[in-house]
Enzyme design. Sequence first.
Site, mmCIF file in Angstrom:
data_model
loop_
_atom_site.group_PDB
_atom_site.id
_atom_site.type_symbol
_atom_site.label_atom_id
_atom_site.label_comp_id
_atom_site.label_asym_id
_atom_site.label_seq_id
_atom_site.Cartn_x
_atom_site.Cartn_y
_atom_site.Cartn_z
ATOM 1 N N ARG A 231 40.709 106.428 102.307
ATOM 2 C CA ARG A 231 40.524 104.979 102.165
ATOM 3 C C ARG A 231 41.688 104.230 102.795
ATOM 4 O O ARG A 231 42.848 104.636 102.652
ATOM 5 C CB ARG A 231 40.493 104.586 100.678
ATOM 6 C CG ARG A 231 39.090 104.508 100.116
ATOM 7 C CD ARG A 231 38.297 103.379 100.799
ATOM 8 N NE ARG A 231 36.887 103.351 100.468
ATOM 9 C CZ ARG A 231 35.925 104.095 101.014
ATOM 10 N NH1 ARG A 231 36.188 104.997 101.927
ATOM 11 N NH2 ARG A 231 34.682 103.937 100.657
ATOM 12 N N GLU A 260 38.335 96.330 107.262
ATOM 13 C CA GLU A 260 37.434 96.857 108.298
ATOM 14 C C GLU A 260 36.373 95.828 108.624
ATOM 15 O O GLU A 260 35.884 95.151 107.708
ATOM 16 C CB GLU A 260 36.780 98.152 107.794
ATOM 17 C CG GLU A 260 37.813 99.246 107.530
ATOM 18 C CD GLU A 260 37.186 100.563 107.061
ATOM 19 O OE1 GLU A 260 35.955 100.610 106.868
ATOM 20 O OE2 GLU A 260 37.930 101.531 106.890
ATOM 21 N N HIS A 279 35.978 104.537 110.879
ATOM 22 C CA HIS A 279 35.382 104.936 109.592
ATOM 23 C C HIS A 279 34.138 105.811 109.828
ATOM 24 O O HIS A 279 33.026 105.466 109.436
ATOM 25 C CB HIS A 279 35.031 103.699 108.749
ATOM 26 C CG HIS A 279 34.916 104.015 107.281
ATOM 27 N ND1 HIS A 279 35.267 103.140 106.295
ATOM 28 C CD2 HIS A 279 34.461 105.120 106.618
ATOM 29 C CE1 HIS A 279 35.035 103.676 105.102
ATOM 30 N NE2 HIS A 279 34.550 104.883 105.279
HETATM 31 C C1 MLT Z 1 32.280 106.761 101.290
HETATM 32 O O1 MLT Z 1 33.045 106.152 100.538
HETATM 33 O O2 MLT Z 1 31.283 107.343 100.871
HETATM 34 C C2 MLT Z 1 32.565 106.808 102.756
HETATM 35 O O3 MLT Z 1 33.813 106.287 103.052
HETATM 36 C C3 MLT Z 1 31.514 106.163 103.570
HETATM 37 C C4 MLT Z 1 31.266 104.733 103.242
HETATM 38 O O4 MLT Z 1 32.185 103.960 103.103
HETATM 39 O O5 MLT Z 1 30.128 104.374 103.074
#
Ligand code: MLT
Length: 318
Positions: A231, A260, A279
């Site tokens: 993160r 982001e 990401h």
């Molecule tokens: C998650 O938290 O599952 C991944 O980082 C992908 C997303 O952010 O959807």
Amino acid sequence: MKKILVTDPIAESGYTILREAGFDILDYANSSREEWIHVLPEAHGWVIRSGTNPDEEAIQKADNLEIIGRAGVGVDNIDIQAATRQGIVVMNTPDVNTISAAEHTVGMILAVSRNLAQGHESLNRGQWNRHALVGTELFGKTLGIVGCGKIGSEVRKRLQSFGLNMIGYDPFLTQDDFDPSHLKIVDLDTLTRESDFITLHVPLVKDTKDLFNVDRFKMMKKTARIINVARGGIINESDLAHALIHGIIAGAAIDVFENEPIDENHPLLNLPNCILTPHLGASTKEAKEGVSLAVCNQVRDYLVHKNMTFALNNPFED
Ligand code: MLT
């Protein structure tokens, strides 16, 4: 007829589940907050990924909302306390992205150790930089895993065959949870000092915000590299840029950012020892399909049968 608001792109199979269950879909997957905020009061269910921020202001407008379903793991984008106060259940899909995130991490570790992105870029610019892009082997080096849960463990298993020494830190796990010949549990400062590669697999919470800042970078080996597919916000981005520019550490591979998408002035852009991806950790066909199916099944089961799967709060507790 109950309505489900979708404000981030999800795979079509999820929509099919919701339609077959008789829900009306408010499809705002490619819309701005200004656009979906007006229909939020009509929604009974809300399906999101990481691109939507159900904050207190939005949640207060959601008069009919019963459930927020997060297609993915990270829930730092959701004000869960505000949802709880308003009687809204929040669920995520904790298992589905694990393999994709672990595989992306392994790719980033290999890329940052062998200058894969820099080599590709320089060839595209017409340069044959073979001698300027000397990498480092993984064999015999120490990998520090911060967060030894699902994704951290899958990363460890995949990298075991590279002959790395594995050390780990996890505030909730001890050596009893791991075979010491696979993973030695140490404290965070020891991990920071001893690792050649540090990979992060913790959520963004108050205790992990800016966990890697300039003071911690100074504790790392000058030859060490850091990888973040977890993160944004766990690494302080301007401190990391400073550490990379001034040779405090050797390299970084970063997939996730505090805000982001990043803008063109982001401090980590265009640094020769830093590779970035937008990401992509869970951006595989399998994970996208998996989270869409999982979250839409969970939302349907809650709205139809009041079944709670992977609920992160209980708004009905006394
Ligand atoms: C998650 O938290 O599952 C991944 O980082 C992908 C997303 O952010 O959807």
